[in-house]
Scaffold this motif. Structure first.
Motif, PDB file in Angstrom:
ATOM      1  N   ILE A   1       0.854  -1.209   0.000  1.00 41.71           N
ATOM      2  CA  ILE A   1       0.000   0.000   0.000  1.00 41.71           C
ATOM      3  C   ILE A   1       0.884   1.252   0.000  1.00 41.71           C
ATOM      4  N   GLU A   2       1.941   1.200   0.815  1.00 40.74           N
ATOM      5  CA  GLU A   2       2.842   2.357   0.893  1.00 40.74           C
ATOM      6  C   GLU A   2       3.535   2.605  -0.458  1.00 40.74           C
ATOM      7  N   ARG A   3       3.958   1.508  -1.080  1.00 41.59           N
ATOM      8  CA  ARG A   3       4.742   1.623  -2.325  1.00 41.59           C
ATOM      9  C   ARG A   3       3.859   1.953  -3.534  1.00 41.59           C
ATOM     10  N   ALA A   4       2.761   1.226  -3.658  1.00 43.59           N
ATOM     11  CA  ALA A   4       1.996   1.267  -4.909  1.00 43.59           C
ATOM     12  C   ALA A   4       0.761   2.158  -4.840  1.00 43.59           C
ATOM     13  N   ARG A   5       0.441   2.658  -3.638  1.00 35.83           N
ATOM     14  CA  ARG A   5      -0.805   3.412  -3.500  1.00 35.83           C
ATOM     15  C   ARG A   5      -0.614   4.766  -2.816  1.00 35.83           C
ATOM     16  N   GLN A   6       0.581   5.288  -2.884  1.00 37.68           N
ATOM     17  CA  GLN A   6       0.783   6.570  -2.220  1.00 37.68           C
ATOM     18  C   GLN A   6       0.346   7.721  -3.124  1.00 37.68           C
ATOM     19  N   GLY A   7      -0.520   8.569  -2.623  1.00 43.30           N
ATOM     20  CA  GLY A   7      -1.035   9.680  -3.414  1.00 43.30           C
ATOM     21  C   GLY A   7      -0.226  10.956  -3.209  1.00 43.30           C
ATOM     22  N   PRO A   8      -0.622  12.023  -3.896  1.00 40.05           N
ATOM     23  CA  PRO A   8       0.153  13.262  -3.850  1.00 40.05           C
ATOM     24  C   PRO A   8       0.236  13.905  -2.465  1.00 40.05           C
ATOM     25  N   HIS A   9      -0.736  13.627  -1.586  1.00 42.57           N
ATOM     26  CA  HIS A   9      -0.669  14.179  -0.229  1.00 42.57           C
ATOM     27  C   HIS A   9      -0.054  13.197   0.763  1.00 42.57           C
ATOM     28  N   GLY A  10       0.347  12.020   0.257  1.00 39.43           N
ATOM     29  CA  GLY A  10       0.872  11.007   1.179  1.00 39.43           C
ATOM     30  C   GLY A  10      -0.232  10.140   1.766  1.00 39.43           C
ATOM     31  N   ALA A  11      -1.478  10.335   1.325  1.00 37.13           N
ATOM     32  CA  ALA A  11      -2.580   9.462   1.745  1.00 37.13           C
ATOM     33  C   ALA A  11      -2.662   8.283   0.764  1.00 37.13           C
ATOM     34  N   SER A  12      -3.497   7.290   1.081  1.00 37.55           N
ATOM     35  CA  SER A  12      -3.571   6.083   0.244  1.00 37.55           C
ATOM     36  C   SER A  12      -4.608   6.246  -0.864  1.00 37.55           C
ATOM     37  N   VAL A  13      -4.237   5.759  -2.050  1.00 35.20           N
ATOM     38  CA  VAL A  13      -5.094   5.896  -3.232  1.00 35.20           C
ATOM     39  C   VAL A  13      -5.894   4.610  -3.454  1.00 35.20           C
ATOM     40  N   ILE A  14      -7.177   4.754  -3.680  1.00 39.93           N
ATOM     41  CA  ILE A  14      -7.990   3.629  -4.131  1.00 39.93           C
ATOM     42  C   ILE A  14      -8.242   3.799  -5.632  1.00 39.93           C
ATOM     43  N   VAL A  15      -8.351   2.664  -6.328  1.00 38.68           N
ATOM     44  CA  VAL A  15      -8.504   2.724  -7.790  1.00 38.68           C
ATOM     45  C   VAL A  15      -9.886   2.243  -8.228  1.00 38.68           C
ATOM     46  N   HIS A  16     -10.749   1.998  -7.266  1.00 36.33           N
ATOM     47  CA  HIS A  16     -12.117   1.552  -7.548  1.00 36.33           C
ATOM     48  C   HIS A  16     -12.930   1.820  -6.280  1.00 36.33           C
ATOM     49  N   PRO A  17     -14.190   2.260  -6.402  1.00 39.69           N
ATOM     50  CA  PRO A  17     -14.990   2.462  -5.187  1.00 39.69           C
ATOM     51  C   PRO A  17     -15.080   1.198  -4.332  1.00 39.69           C
TER      52      PRO A  17
ATOM     53  N   TYR B   1     -18.692   0.508 -12.298  1.00 44.79           N
ATOM     54  CA  TYR B   1     -17.825  -0.416 -11.539  1.00 44.79           C
ATOM     55  C   TYR B   1     -17.184  -1.421 -12.496  1.00 44.79           C
ATOM     56  N   LEU B   2     -18.021  -1.969 -13.386  1.00 40.98           N
ATOM     57  CA  LEU B   2     -17.512  -2.981 -14.323  1.00 40.98           C
ATOM     58  C   LEU B   2     -16.630  -2.351 -15.388  1.00 40.98           C
ATOM     59  N   GLY B   3     -16.898  -1.082 -15.695  1.00 41.68           N
ATOM     60  CA  GLY B   3     -16.047  -0.364 -16.652  1.00 41.68           C
ATOM     61  C   GLY B   3     -14.616  -0.251 -16.124  1.00 41.68           C
ATOM     62  N   ILE B   4     -14.469   0.046 -14.844  1.00 42.57           N
ATOM     63  CA  ILE B   4     -13.112   0.143 -14.262  1.00 42.57           C
ATOM     64  C   ILE B   4     -12.454  -1.240 -14.244  1.00 42.57           C
ATOM     65  N   VAL B   5     -13.237  -2.258 -13.879  1.00 36.76           N
ATOM     66  CA  VAL B   5     -12.676  -3.619 -13.867  1.00 36.76           C
ATOM     67  C   VAL B   5     -12.138  -3.975 -15.260  1.00 36.76           C
ATOM     68  N   GLU B   6     -12.900  -3.615 -16.275  1.00 40.15           N
ATOM     69  CA  GLU B   6     -12.478  -3.949 -17.640  1.00 40.15           C
ATOM     70  C   GLU B   6     -11.146  -3.257 -17.992  1.00 40.15           C
ATOM     71  N   VAL B   7     -11.032  -1.994 -17.613  1.00 39.49           N
ATOM     72  CA  VAL B   7      -9.787  -1.259 -17.906  1.00 39.49           C
ATOM     73  C   VAL B   7      -8.607  -1.922 -17.188  1.00 39.49           C
ATOM     74  N   LEU B   8      -8.788  -2.249 -15.914  1.00 41.39           N
ATOM     75  CA  LEU B   8      -7.671  -2.820 -15.138  1.00 41.39           C
ATOM     76  C   LEU B   8      -7.330  -4.236 -15.613  1.00 41.39           C
ATOM     77  N   ARG B   9      -8.359  -4.963 -16.015  1.00 42.53           N
ATOM     78  CA  ARG B   9      -8.109  -6.311 -16.545  1.00 42.53           C
ATOM     79  C   ARG B   9      -7.307  -6.203 -17.848  1.00 42.53           C
ATOM     80  N   THR B  10      -7.728  -5.294 -18.708  1.00 42.43           N
ATOM     81  CA  THR B  10      -7.023  -5.113 -19.977  1.00 42.43           C
ATOM     82  C   THR B  10      -5.575  -4.673 -19.731  1.00 42.43           C
ATOM     83  N   ALA B  11      -5.352  -3.936 -18.663  1.00 40.95           N
ATOM     84  CA  ALA B  11      -3.984  -3.482 -18.329  1.00 40.95           C
ATOM     85  C   ALA B  11      -3.162  -4.597 -17.687  1.00 40.95           C
ATOM     86  N   GLY B  12      -3.787  -5.762 -17.470  1.00 45.39           N
ATOM     87  CA  GLY B  12      -3.025  -6.926 -16.997  1.00 45.39           C
ATOM     88  C   GLY B  12      -2.929  -7.064 -15.491  1.00 45.39           C
TER      89      GLY B  12
END
Ligand code: DGY
Length: 429
Positions: free
Chosen positions: A152-168, A216-227
């Motif tokens: 979470i620290e490595r891959a989800r750090q946002g511009p304010h140092g808070a954690s980023v979520i990529v889907h609701p 929700y499914l639109g985001i899943v499709e994008v992330l799936r396509t991105a591997g």
């Protein structure tokens, strides 16, 4: 406060505990506990935390540890812990493994959820009366706990140092009005690919809308396509938001690990550092005009949404006393018209809906996180009043959520974390 001293109209402690345990037993499968039969027939990540505490509260320590071990056995090599583990086939849930197509065994989703199971592991370690079992179970979980938080620290750090979520779905508060603005720009999947099963069990007006499901499914499709590259999801996703609730739960998870590290004979220094840096990130999400913690949309570069439960959950991590007062004043103003504590969204906002999932209903989990944070901050009377109010809800039913106008139990019934927290928080053995 002894539960037996609560209002006379409530059922006796023992009866309530028995009914709560029966829910957990009914939902227990092979080494894990489903959140609700039919509606959620697999293992859900953040649910596993309070569920493990429920098992521990009735002395079923092996079951409690196994709940967490099963979850972590599905951890990805990056450290990400998936938000659903599909332990068995079940056509009753959509979207199932074939939509996610993550290629994992067991099949899992490719998203995470707030790391409440980390805090649960620290509590199990502190509370398990069999110290040998506590030590060996916790020490074997330790690398998994640390790997999740450092991912979470490595891959989800946002511009304010808070954690980023990529889907609701990663917030756990799926259709909260907090996400409306950020969701409005994501691609939608077409209706023909969506086979919702949730509305077979729960009335559609208590669930997310069809449009939200397409998004929700639109985001899943994008992330799936991105591997499903868990190192770069904030760059891949059309939705990337610094989430105060996720950040607060991660900060507290790190602090909870640091607090037990010495007793467990492990090195907690990285956890201490992470708790501090996430605390700083959370601090940066405070909106002083609103008097609330607000998500920050990383793509649109702005704070988003009304006052909702995700901001309130900051209390679980610990916030300055002046802010506690401001947040409580707002919550009190909500309660003058809506007596059942605490609505999950701002009732005077047009987005509010008293029965639609995370757009207003009361959730036992949120009340617990808030009450625990209040007690730790010294607001013991407020914490105890919230506990009493929540006990009144579960005495009626172990529901997924409750209508704040009249405390009616709605959403899924026989809901595991409502039962588990009845055992771990609302009653005493
Ligand atoms: C659902 O299916 O409603 C879940 O909240 C997704 O995690």
């Amino acid at each position: 406060m002894g539960a037996s001293g609560d209002a006379g109209a409530l059922p006796r402690n023992g009866d309530l505990r028995q009914r709560a345990l029966a829910v957990l037993e009914r939902n227990h499968r092979d080494g894990h506990t489903v959140p609700a039969q039919e509606l959620y027939p697999f293992q859900w990540c953040w649910d596993s935390g309070p569920i493990a505490l429920g098992w521990a509260a009735v002395g079923r320590w092996d079951t409690a540890w196994t709940e967490l071990e099963r979850l972590f056995s599905a951890q990805w090599t990056s450290g990400m812990v998936p938000h659903i583990v599909f332990w068995q086939e079940d056509d009753g849930y959509f979207p199932g493994p074939e939509i996610w197509a993550t290629g994992r065994n067991p099949p899992t989703t490719g998203l995470t959820q707030p790391p409440l199971p980390v805090s649960a592991a620290a509590r199990l370690f502190a509370g398990d009366p069999d110290r040998d079992r506590a030590l060996s179970s916790f020490r074997s979980l330790w690398p998994h706990l640390v790997a999740w938080l450092s991912w979470i620290e490595r891959a989800r750090q946002g511009p304010h140092g808070a954690s980023v979520i990529v889907h609701p779905w990663e917030s756990g508060m799926d259709n909260s009005p907090s996400w409306d603005q950020s969701l409005s720009v994501v691609p939608e999947m077409s209706n023909e690919h969506i086979e919702r099963r949730d509305v077979a069990t729960v009335s559609a007006d208590q669930r997310p809308s069809s449009r939200e499901y397409r998004q929700y499914l639109g985001i899943v499709e994008v992330l799936r396509t991105a591997g499903w590259n868990t190192e770069r999801q904030p760059a891949d996703s059309p939705f990337a938001v610094e989430d105060p609730g996720f950040t607060a739960i991660t900060a507290r998870a790190a602090a909870d690990l640091a607090a037990v590290a010495t007793a467990a004979g492990v090195d907690g220094r990285a956890s201490t550092r992470l708790a501090e840096s996430l605390g700083t990130g959370l601090h940066a999400l405070w909106d002083d005009d609103m008097g609330w913690y607000r998500p920050y949309d990383v793509l649109a570069k702005c704070a988003v949404g009304p006052a909702t439960s995700t901001g309130l959950v900051a209390l679980w991590a610990g916030v300055p006393v002046a802010r506690v007062h401001r947040m409580l004043a707002r919550v009190d103003s909500w309660r003058t018209t809506l007596p059942a504590a605490i609505p999950t969204s701002q009732p005077d906002d047009p987005s509010f809906d008293p029965i639609r999932y995370w757009r207003g209903p009361v959730w036992v989990l949120i009340n617990w996180l808030v009450a625990d944070g209040l007690a730790r901050a010294g607001f013991t009377d407020r914490a105890s009043a919230l506990r009493t109010a929540t006990r009144t809800l579960v005495a009626r039913s172990f529901s997924e959520y409750y209508d704040p106008r009249n405390a009616a139990g709605i959403g899924g019934q026989g809901f595991s974390w409502s039962a588990a927290l009845t055992l771990a928080w609302l009653t005493e053995a």
